[in-house]
Design a protein around this motif. Sequence first.
Motif, short mmCIF file in Angstrom:
data_model
loop_
_atom_site.label_atom_id
_atom_site.label_comp_id
_atom_site.label_asym_id
_atom_site.label_seq_id
_atom_site.Cartn_x
_atom_site.Cartn_y
_atom_site.Cartn_z
N VAL A 11 73.62 -22.08 54.81
CA VAL A 11 73.85 -22.68 56.13
C VAL A 11 72.58 -22.37 56.91
CG1 VAL A 11 75.21 -22.57 58.23
CG2 VAL A 11 76.34 -22.42 56.00
N ASP A 12 71.95 -23.41 57.47
CA ASP A 12 70.72 -23.22 58.25
C ASP A 12 71.09 -23.04 59.72
OD1 ASP A 12 68.80 -23.42 56.23
OD2 ASP A 12 68.86 -25.60 56.27
N TYR A 13 70.78 -21.88 60.26
CA TYR A 13 71.01 -21.59 61.67
C TYR A 13 69.66 -21.73 62.36
CZ TYR A 13 71.86 -18.68 65.82
OH TYR A 13 71.96 -18.21 67.09
N GLY A 38 69.63 -25.88 52.22
CA GLY A 38 69.23 -25.63 50.84
C GLY A 38 68.54 -26.90 50.38
N LYS A 39 67.49 -26.74 49.58
CA LYS A 39 66.60 -27.88 49.34
C LYS A 39 67.28 -29.09 48.67
CE LYS A 39 62.36 -25.10 49.31
NZ LYS A 39 62.61 -24.69 50.66
N GLY A 40 68.14 -28.83 47.66
CA GLY A 40 68.79 -29.96 46.99
C GLY A 40 69.74 -30.68 47.94
N ILE A 41 70.50 -29.91 48.71
CA ILE A 41 71.43 -30.50 49.67
C ILE A 41 70.67 -31.37 50.67
CG2 ILE A 41 72.89 -29.90 51.68
CD1 ILE A 41 74.05 -27.64 50.00
N ASN A 42 69.54 -30.86 51.14
CA ASN A 42 68.75 -31.67 52.08
C ASN A 42 68.31 -32.98 51.44
OD1 ASN A 42 69.00 -29.66 53.95
ND2 ASN A 42 67.03 -28.72 53.47
N VAL A 43 67.87 -32.90 50.18
CA VAL A 43 67.45 -34.14 49.50
C VAL A 43 68.62 -35.13 49.50
CG1 VAL A 43 66.73 -35.13 47.28
CG2 VAL A 43 65.64 -33.05 48.11
N THR A 88 77.96 -17.71 50.15
CA THR A 88 76.77 -18.53 50.41
C THR A 88 76.01 -17.94 51.59
OG1 THR A 88 77.67 -20.53 49.45
CG2 THR A 88 76.08 -20.84 51.23
N ARG A 89 74.68 -18.02 51.54
CA ARG A 89 73.85 -17.31 52.53
C ARG A 89 73.68 -18.08 53.85
NH1 ARG A 89 67.79 -18.61 50.32
NH2 ARG A 89 68.34 -20.70 49.63
N LEU A 90 73.19 -17.36 54.85
CA LEU A 90 72.84 -17.93 56.15
C LEU A 90 71.33 -17.76 56.32
CD1 LEU A 90 73.99 -18.98 58.99
CD2 LEU A 90 73.65 -16.62 59.72
N ASN A 91 70.61 -18.85 56.50
CA ASN A 91 69.16 -18.79 56.73
C ASN A 91 68.86 -19.14 58.18
OD1 ASN A 91 68.79 -18.15 54.08
ND2 ASN A 91 68.05 -20.17 53.45
N THR A 92 67.96 -18.39 58.77
CA THR A 92 67.74 -18.51 60.21
C THR A 92 66.32 -19.00 60.50
OG1 THR A 92 69.24 -16.67 60.54
CG2 THR A 92 67.79 -17.21 62.39
N ILE A 103 63.85 -16.78 58.44
CA ILE A 103 64.38 -15.62 57.70
C ILE A 103 65.39 -16.17 56.69
CG2 ILE A 103 65.63 -13.44 57.85
CD1 ILE A 103 64.94 -13.61 60.95
N ASN A 104 65.05 -16.06 55.41
CA ASN A 104 65.96 -16.55 54.36
C ASN A 104 66.63 -15.36 53.68
OD1 ASN A 104 65.04 -19.08 54.96
ND2 ASN A 104 64.54 -19.65 52.86
N GLN A 105 67.95 -15.35 53.66
CA GLN A 105 68.65 -14.33 52.89
C GLN A 105 68.44 -14.63 51.40
OE1 GLN A 105 72.79 -14.42 54.09
NE2 GLN A 105 72.33 -13.67 56.16
N GLY A 134 65.07 -25.66 45.22
CA GLY A 134 65.29 -24.44 45.99
C GLY A 134 65.22 -23.21 45.11
N SER A 135 65.46 -22.06 45.75
CA SER A 135 65.35 -20.79 45.04
C SER A 135 66.54 -20.59 44.10
CB SER A 135 65.29 -19.65 46.07
OG SER A 135 66.43 -19.69 46.90
N ARG A 136 66.38 -19.60 43.22
CA ARG A 136 67.46 -19.25 42.30
C ARG A 136 68.16 -18.00 42.82
NH1 ARG A 136 64.84 -17.07 38.61
NH2 ARG A 136 62.74 -17.65 39.23
N GLY A 245 59.38 -30.88 53.19
CA GLY A 245 59.15 -31.16 51.77
C GLY A 245 60.34 -31.90 51.15
N ASP A 246 61.55 -31.52 51.55
CA ASP A 246 62.75 -32.15 50.98
C ASP A 246 62.81 -33.63 51.36
OD1 ASP A 246 63.21 -29.47 50.49
OD2 ASP A 246 64.56 -29.25 52.21
N SER A 247 62.40 -33.93 52.60
CA SER A 247 62.46 -35.32 53.05
C SER A 247 61.34 -36.14 52.42
CB SER A 247 62.41 -35.40 54.57
OG SER A 247 61.35 -34.63 55.08
O1 LIG Z 1 65.16 -19.99 50.00
P1 LIG Z 1 64.85 -21.36 49.45
O2 LIG Z 1 65.94 -21.84 48.54
O3 LIG Z 1 63.49 -21.47 48.85
O4 LIG Z 1 64.79 -22.35 50.68
C1 LIG Z 1 65.94 -22.58 51.44
C2 LIG Z 1 65.58 -23.33 52.69
O5 LIG Z 1 64.69 -22.59 53.52
O6 LIG Z 1 64.93 -24.54 52.33
C3 LIG Z 1 65.43 -25.61 53.10
C4 LIG Z 1 64.29 -26.36 53.71
O7 LIG Z 1 63.43 -26.84 52.73
C5 LIG Z 1 66.40 -25.02 54.10
O8 LIG Z 1 67.47 -25.90 54.29
C6 LIG Z 1 66.83 -23.73 53.48
O9 LIG Z 1 67.22 -22.75 54.40
#
Ligand SMILES: O=P(O)(O)OC[C@@]1(O)O[C@H](CO)[C@@H](O)[C@@H]1O
Length: 302
Positions: A11-13, A38-43, A88-92, A103-105, A134-136, A245-247
Amino acid sequence: MIASVTLNPAVDYTVELPDPLADGAIARTDEYRYDAGGKGINVSKYLAALGVDTVATGLAGGRLGRFLRDELSTDGIATDFVEIEGETRLNTTVLTADGEYKINQNGPRVSGVAIETIGERLREYDPETVVIAGSRPKGVGPDAIDRLADAGPWETVVDVDGATLSALEGEYALCKPNLEELAAATDTRIDGVRDALAAADALRADGFERVVASLGDEGAVMATPERHLHAPARDVTVVDTVGAGDSLLAGVLAAHARGESAAQALRSGVAVSSHVVSVSGTQVPPLTDVSNERDAIAVSTY
Ligand SMILES: O=P(O)(O)OC[C@@]1(O)O[C@H](CO)[C@@H](O)[C@@H]1O
């Protein structure tokens, strides 16, 4: 159909503050939003806005996992996430007068079994293309990406970090590194468009048929078996770069799915991404003007 796989969604905050953060002071604001990210979801979000049939898959768990599914379904995007035990994580992202702070958890730990379940789910949709981005999460190695690429007859596209790109062993239709990822994956210093295209060729020799690399202010390059292309960035007011990048990738894939040329695909990616950086977070801006705007983007051949 294009399916996305997000192994470590978020969840992007996004919170906007009028002033720089100050140690010991409370910043107060009414400007914040929560997006499914999350990158795939954004795509998948951007593809859906561009009229491309898509399903978002991957791993999701807990309350924030439910938030993701609900948000996406409210936006009319099909989802099929495998439920995991962790949260699922919260990224800020904090946008202040002096910069953009992210800040990415790291996210939950996941067992390898869940990956095979994603493969099974993907086969049910019979997608032409699968985007793994996205990350693993902890517990999932780069081999999981190779296994998903091999799990069906689809073309696989990856948007992963530089070290993961180097570790992949399969054959991929396309990868989309940013400048740092391209440099890390090829162990080169990249200074300008020609260096980026040379590094993209090195990745092509390593099993990625096409490479689209985002270069920030310098726009984007695309290397294919036939062409080397560069498109400059559009001159827009940037609110934040989250989702840029996702867009770019979604714009390229949408044009490719319509059978358009490599140059048109690159233009389309740059045009979509210039809209996304103009809004905060990973919200989807109106993308109806993209097909007109992209004609104004001059693509150079190298
Ligand atoms: O930690 P990762 O998986 O590398 O990146 C995750 C992320 O930063 O990427 C997207 C933007 O590209 C955001 O929606 C999300 O929070």
